[in-house]
Scaffold this motif. Structure first.
Motif, PDB file in Angstrom:
ATOM      1  N   GLY A 138      21.715 -14.067  19.239  1.00 46.82           N
ATOM      2  CA  GLY A 138      21.026 -13.697  20.467  1.00 46.82           C
ATOM      3  C   GLY A 138      21.997 -13.606  21.616  1.00 46.82           C
ATOM      4  N   PRO A 139      21.524 -13.176  22.803  1.00 40.17           N
ATOM      5  CA  PRO A 139      22.423 -13.031  23.963  1.00 40.17           C
ATOM      6  C   PRO A 139      23.175 -14.314  24.301  1.00 40.17           C
ATOM      7  CG  PRO A 139      20.288 -12.027  24.389  1.00 40.17           C
ATOM      8  CD  PRO A 139      20.142 -12.776  23.113  1.00 40.17           C
ATOM      9  N   ASN A 140      22.500 -15.453  24.164  1.00 43.63           N
ATOM     10  CA  ASN A 140      23.154 -16.732  24.452  1.00 43.63           C
ATOM     11  C   ASN A 140      22.805 -17.754  23.371  1.00 43.63           C
ATOM     12  OD1 ASN A 140      24.691 -18.636  25.929  1.00 43.63           O
ATOM     13  ND2 ASN A 140      22.862 -19.384  26.960  1.00 43.63           N
ATOM     14  N   GLU A 141      22.751 -17.292  22.120  1.00 39.14           N
ATOM     15  CA  GLU A 141      22.397 -18.170  21.008  1.00 39.14           C
ATOM     16  C   GLU A 141      23.300 -17.905  19.815  1.00 39.14           C
ATOM     17  OE1 GLU A 141      17.653 -19.107  21.332  1.00 39.14           O
ATOM     18  OE2 GLU A 141      18.242 -17.159  20.506  1.00 39.14           O
ATOM     19  N   TRP A 142      23.693 -19.004  19.158  1.00 42.74           N
ATOM     20  CA  TRP A 142      24.503 -18.922  17.946  1.00 42.74           C
ATOM     21  C   TRP A 142      23.870 -19.782  16.863  1.00 42.74           C
ATOM     22  CZ3 TRP A 142      26.327 -18.066  22.658  1.00 42.74           C
ATOM     23  CH2 TRP A 142      27.304 -17.066  22.827  1.00 42.74           C
TER      24      TRP A 142
END
Length: 448
Positions: A138-142
Motif C-alpha cells: 500500500g502507499p504507506n504499508e508493508w
C-alpha cells in the motif's frame, strides 16, 4: 532500571502531564476526560522504551522527561524548545533531540536532524525492501514476512533501518543511547487490540489462510510454550539421571542436613508439587509413587533419598514458574466464568460446561474472550521486569469484573515480575485503588 517519573509538556499542543511512579508500586492508574491524551502518554512511553525514534517523532508533544530509579534521566524534545538549548535555533525546526544523563557516564545529546542521511527517503525505502523480508502492499504499508504483519513506514524504518549501510540509514543512534534503550522493555496493550481476529495478510502467499481469533491463537501458543518447558525439563532430567550414580557415590557419607525429618518434609512437598503439575498436564499423574516407610530410615536410605530429592528439586524447578503462571491464569478465569470452567493441557485451552460438554473457545462471549486473552497475554507473552501499558481495559468487561481488575493486576505483577500503567475512564476499574490513581486533569487545567 525502573521508571519513577514521566513528565510531558505540550502534549497535543496544549496539555502538561506528570506521572509519579514510585518503585515500590506494582501499578499506577491514569484517568481523565476524553481528549486529555491518556492514550498518547502510553504510546509515547512505549515508543521511547522500544527506541522507536521515528514513532516518537510522530507523537505531538514538546518535551518529555523520563526519570529512573538509578538516577538516569532521558529527555526528548523538539529543537525549537529554546528553554533546553542555549542557541537561537530555527523556530520552524522541530526535529527530535534526545538527551541522556546517567550516573556512570557523561551526558549524551543526539539530534535526528544531524543524523539524517543526505539521500532521498524514496531511495532509503527501496534499499530497505532490497535488504529486508518486506514487500510493499500500500502507499504507506508493508507486509513484514518475518513477523507476518502489516507495518507502516515508521515501523519499517524502526525494524529494518539498521540493515542499511550507515550512510543510508534514516537515523543512527550513538551506541550508548542504543544500549540504554536496549535495557528498557515495555508492552503496550491497546484498546480492543486483543479481541481482533488476526488480519489476513494481503500477499499472494497467504490469500487462502483462514483468519483465527486471538483466543485460538493464544491456545495454540500455550501448547507451544508448554512443549518448550517440557523439552527443557527433559534435558535437565536426562543430565541428572545420567550423573546420578557418580553424585551418589561422591557423597561418601550422609550429609549432615539429610535428617529423617528433613527428608520426609521435602518428600511431601515434592509430592504436592507433582500433584499441582499433573493438574495442568505438566507431569503425568503417577500412581506408582509410594510413601516413605513408616519406620526409621537407615543411613544408606537417607543418602539415596537425599540425592534423589536434590535431583527432583532441580528437575521440578524448571516447571515452577510456568506452573505458577498457569495456576493464576486458571484461577482468574474460573472466578469470572459462570457455568463453565477453563482447563489447560498440552493441547491448549479447553472449556467445559457444568454438564461436562466441550465449549469451543471461539464461542465465548466478547467479555469472556477479552478477559481470557488479556490475562493470558500478561502472564505468558510479556518478559519479566517489563513495563506494561494498558489502555481502557474496561472495554467489554462487566462492572463486577472491572472492580476485580486491579486486584488481578496486582497478583499478575507479583507472579510475573511486571509493573503496570493503566489508563481508564472507569471508576469501577479504579475501585479501591484511588491512592494509586493519577488525574490527568481537565482541558482547562492542562492549557498553558
Amino acid at each position: 532500571m525502573k521508571l519513577s517519573r514521566v513528565e510531558v509538556e505540550g502534549l497535543l499542543g496544549r496539555f502538561n502531564h506528570v506521572v509519579e511512579f514510585t518503585t515500590d508500586q506494582e501499578f499506577v492508574i491514569l484517568y481523565g476526560p476524553n481528549g486529555i491524551g491518556k492514550t498518547k502518554v502510553l504510546e509515547l512511553i512505549d515508543y521511547t522504551f522500544k527506541g522507536r525514534v521515528l514513532a516518537v517523532d510522530q507523537v505531538p508533544f514538546d518535551v518529555a522527561t523520563f526519570a529512573f530509579d538509578d538516577g538516569s534521566t532521558l529527555v526528548l524534545a523538539r529543537e525549537g524548545q529554546r528553554a533546553l538549548f542555549d542557541r537561537a535555533g530555527d523556530e520552524s525546526a522541530h526535529d527530535l533531540v534526545i538527551i541522556l544523563k546517567t550516573p556512570s557516564s557523561d551526558e549524551i545529546s543526539w539530534s535526528m536532524r544531524e543524523s539524517r542521511p543526505q539521500i532521498p527517503v524514496s531511495r532509503v525505502l527501496r534499499l530497505i525492501e532490497q535488504e529486508s523480508p518486506v514487500s510493499r502492499v500500500g502507499p504507506n504499508e508493508w507486509h513484514d514476512i518475518a513477523h507476518d504483519d502489516i507495518i507502516s513506514r515508521e515501523q519499517l524504518f524502526d525494524r529494518y533501518g539498521g540493515n542499511l549501510p550507515v550512510d543510508s540509514r534514516p537515523y543512527q543512534l550513538p551506541d550508548q543511547l542504543q544500549d540504554f534503550f536496549n535495557g528498557l522493555e515495555s508492552h503496550l496493550i491497546e484498546t480492543q487490540r486483543l479481541l481482533r481476529e488476526a488480519p489476513r495478510i494481503r500477499s499472494p502467499r497467504s490469500l487462502d489462510r483462514p483468519a483465527k481469533s486471538t483466543v485460538e491463537v493464544f491456545s495454540q501458543n500455550f501448547s507451544e510454550q508448554m512443549g518448550n518447558v517440557l523439552a527443557q525439563n527433559s534435558r535437565t532430567s536426562q543430565e541428572r539421571d545420567r550423573t546420578f550414580p557418580r553424585r551418589l557415590l561422591s557423597y561418601g557419607v550422609v550429609p549432615a542436613e539429610a535428617t529423617e525429618e528433613a527428608i520426609r518434609i521435602r518428600y511431601e512437598q515434592q509430592s504436592e508439587l507433582r500433584a499441582r503439575l499433573a493438574r495442568i498436564a505438566l507431569l503425568e499423574q503417577s500412581s506408582t509413587d509410594l510413601p516413605l516407610p513408616d519406620r526409621e530410615l537407615e543411613d544408606w536410605e537417607r543418602l539415596v533419598l537425599w540425592t534423589y530429592l536434590d535431583d527432583s528439586q532441580e528437575k521440578l524447578a524448571n516447571l515452577l514458574d510456568f506452573l505458577e503462571r498457569a495456576e493464576l491464569f486458571t484461577s482468574i478465569m474460573n472466578s469470572r466464568f459462570e457455568y463453565k470452567q477453563l482447563h489447560l493441557s498440552r493441547e491448549g485451552f479447553s472449556i467445559l460446561s457444568d454438564y461436562g460438554q466441550d465449549i469451543p473457545v471461539s464461542s465465548l462471549s466478547s467479555g469472556e474472550q477479552h478477559e481470557l486473552v488479556l490475562t493470558y497475554d500478561l502472564l505468558f507473552n510479556v518478559n519479566r521486569e517489563a513495563l506494561v501499558l494498558i489502555d481502557e481495559p474496561e472495554i467489554s468487561l462487566h462492572v463486577a469484573w472491572q472492580q476485580e481488575f486491579m486486584n488481578d493486576i496486582a497478583n499478575i505483577a507479583k507472579t510475573a515480575s511486571l509493573r503496570f500503567i493503566v489508563a481508564t475512564h472507569s471508576p469501577q476499574i479504579i475501585h479501591k485503588w484511588w491512592s494509586r490513581a493519577v488525574s490527568l486533569g481537565s482541558a482547562s487545567e492542562g492549557e498553558r
